[in-house]
Write a protein that holds these residues in place. Structure first.
Motif, mmCIF file in Angstrom:
data_model
loop_
_atom_site.group_PDB
_atom_site.id
_atom_site.type_symbol
_atom_site.label_atom_id
_atom_site.label_comp_id
_atom_site.label_asym_id
_atom_site.label_seq_id
_atom_site.Cartn_x
_atom_site.Cartn_y
_atom_site.Cartn_z
ATOM 1 N N GLN A 1 0.935 -1.307 0.032
ATOM 2 C CA GLN A 1 -0.072 -0.074 -0.094
ATOM 3 C C GLN A 1 0.865 1.360 -0.065
ATOM 4 O O GLN A 1 1.895 1.177 0.599
ATOM 5 C CB GLN A 1 -0.933 -0.010 1.223
ATOM 6 C CG GLN A 1 -1.994 -1.022 1.350
ATOM 7 C CD GLN A 1 -2.865 -1.132 2.629
ATOM 8 O OE1 GLN A 1 -2.099 -1.580 3.559
ATOM 9 N NE2 GLN A 1 -3.941 -0.894 2.431
ATOM 10 N N GLU B 1 -3.957 11.584 -2.004
ATOM 11 C CA GLU B 1 -4.808 10.706 -1.844
ATOM 12 C C GLU B 1 -5.697 11.165 -0.851
ATOM 13 O O GLU B 1 -5.215 11.920 0.065
ATOM 14 C CB GLU B 1 -4.548 9.396 -1.575
ATOM 15 C CG GLU B 1 -3.922 8.559 -2.789
ATOM 16 C CD GLU B 1 -2.505 8.494 -3.190
ATOM 17 O OE1 GLU B 1 -2.038 8.497 -4.147
ATOM 18 O OE2 GLU B 1 -1.720 8.973 -2.246
ATOM 19 N N THR B 2 -6.925 10.912 -0.501
ATOM 20 C CA THR B 2 -7.791 11.365 0.605
ATOM 21 C C THR B 2 -7.125 10.761 1.804
ATOM 22 O O THR B 2 -6.587 9.756 1.663
ATOM 23 C CB THR B 2 -9.131 11.087 0.419
ATOM 24 O OG1 THR B 2 -9.526 9.705 0.251
ATOM 25 C CG2 THR B 2 -9.900 11.705 -0.799
ATOM 26 N N LYS B 3 -7.771 11.303 2.964
ATOM 27 C CA LYS B 3 -7.237 10.944 4.469
ATOM 28 C C LYS B 3 -7.287 9.304 4.519
ATOM 29 O O LYS B 3 -6.072 8.711 5.045
ATOM 30 C CB LYS B 3 -7.903 11.627 5.460
ATOM 31 C CG LYS B 3 -7.699 11.322 6.825
ATOM 32 C CD LYS B 3 -8.465 11.865 7.673
ATOM 33 C CE LYS B 3 -8.187 11.389 9.131
ATOM 34 N NZ LYS B 3 -8.943 12.068 10.090
ATOM 35 N N ASN B 4 -8.268 8.650 3.843
ATOM 36 C CA ASN B 4 -8.208 7.354 4.478
ATOM 37 C C ASN B 4 -8.102 6.417 3.240
ATOM 38 O O ASN B 4 -8.110 5.156 2.991
ATOM 39 C CB ASN B 4 -9.666 6.803 4.769
ATOM 40 C CG ASN B 4 -10.006 7.386 6.364
ATOM 41 O OD1 ASN B 4 -9.025 7.549 6.982
ATOM 42 N ND2 ASN B 4 -11.053 8.333 6.557
ATOM 43 N N GLU B 5 -7.764 7.072 2.071
ATOM 44 C CA GLU B 5 -7.410 6.352 0.819
ATOM 45 C C GLU B 5 -5.831 5.979 0.763
ATOM 46 O O GLU B 5 -4.957 6.614 1.104
ATOM 47 C CB GLU B 5 -7.877 7.352 -0.395
ATOM 48 C CG GLU B 5 -7.435 6.575 -1.682
ATOM 49 C CD GLU B 5 -7.682 7.836 -2.786
ATOM 50 O OE1 GLU B 5 -8.245 6.979 -4.071
ATOM 51 O OE2 GLU B 5 -7.997 8.859 -2.478
ATOM 52 N N THR B 6 -5.630 4.565 0.104
ATOM 53 C CA THR B 6 -4.289 4.271 -0.216
ATOM 54 C C THR B 6 -4.436 3.584 -1.634
ATOM 55 O O THR B 6 -5.468 3.105 -2.329
ATOM 56 C CB THR B 6 -4.015 2.942 0.786
ATOM 57 O OG1 THR B 6 -4.774 2.018 0.687
ATOM 58 C CG2 THR B 6 -3.791 3.859 2.200
ATOM 59 N N LYS C 1 0.847 5.865 -0.311
ATOM 60 C CA LYS C 1 0.326 7.190 -0.317
ATOM 61 C C LYS C 1 1.443 8.159 -0.886
ATOM 62 O O LYS C 1 2.562 7.972 -0.791
ATOM 63 C CB LYS C 1 0.022 7.597 0.922
ATOM 64 C CG LYS C 1 -1.299 7.143 1.568
ATOM 65 C CD LYS C 1 -1.591 7.779 2.800
ATOM 66 C CE LYS C 1 -3.064 7.488 3.069
ATOM 67 N NZ LYS C 1 -4.216 8.286 2.620
#
Length: 156
Positions: free
Chosen positions: A89, A101-106, A91
């Motif tokens: 994964q 990427e958004t805060k919770n996106e990987t 970022k």
């Protein structure tokens, strides 16, 4: 006699091929050769990727690209054990550490296969050339939705 020599050569060749392609268990210890500080060139600049040794069920890395003596972007990467497999994964971050990427996106790369010299994730492959050299192949989606595979040649 000639047929025996041909069969012997074929047997040796097939044995070498099968050893290379032997699939290893999806465990971090089987990919520990990735650990280290790696340097290379890509995207018109200098790249650096630093991978930790396996610990706590994961390996972590940082990546940066420098072009014209300025950082273009960074990445934080992890390979972690999950459900009897591995996943990579990552970022991305601008040079000022603002995330892409958004805060919770990987960006996730599920494991496909591990051999003695390759770790193949869906969209990213690590290839061991020697203890001091590896290639990393990354599939990158272009603006026109085509996929381009970029090769990073790294040396310790």
């Amino acid at each position: 006699m000639k047929n025996i020599i041909i069969l012997l050569v074929l047997a040796i060749g097939l044995n070498s091929f099968s050893q290379e392609k032997e699939t290893l268990e999806p465990k971090l210890e089987n990919i520990a050769w990735i650990a280290g500080t790696w340097h290379g060139e890509a995207f018109g600049g200098i790249t650096e990727e630093i991978w930790s040794e396996p610990s706590g069920g994961s390996m972590m890395a940082t990546f940066k690209l420098i072009v014209d003596e300025k950082v273009q972007f960074y990445e934080i990467e992890v390979i972690r054990e999950i459900e009897d497999s591995l996943i990579l994964q990552l970022k991305h971050f601008d040079s000022d550490l603002k995330g892409w990427e958004t805060k919770n996106e990987t960006i996730d790369f599920p494991l496909i296969e591990i051999t003695e010299t390759k770790v193949i994730f869906e969209g990213m492959t690590f290839e061991k050339i020697s203890s001091n050299e590896m290639n990393v192949y990354v599939d990158i989606k272009n603006d026109d939705d085509t996929i381009e595979t970029v090769k990073f040649n790294y040396k310790k």
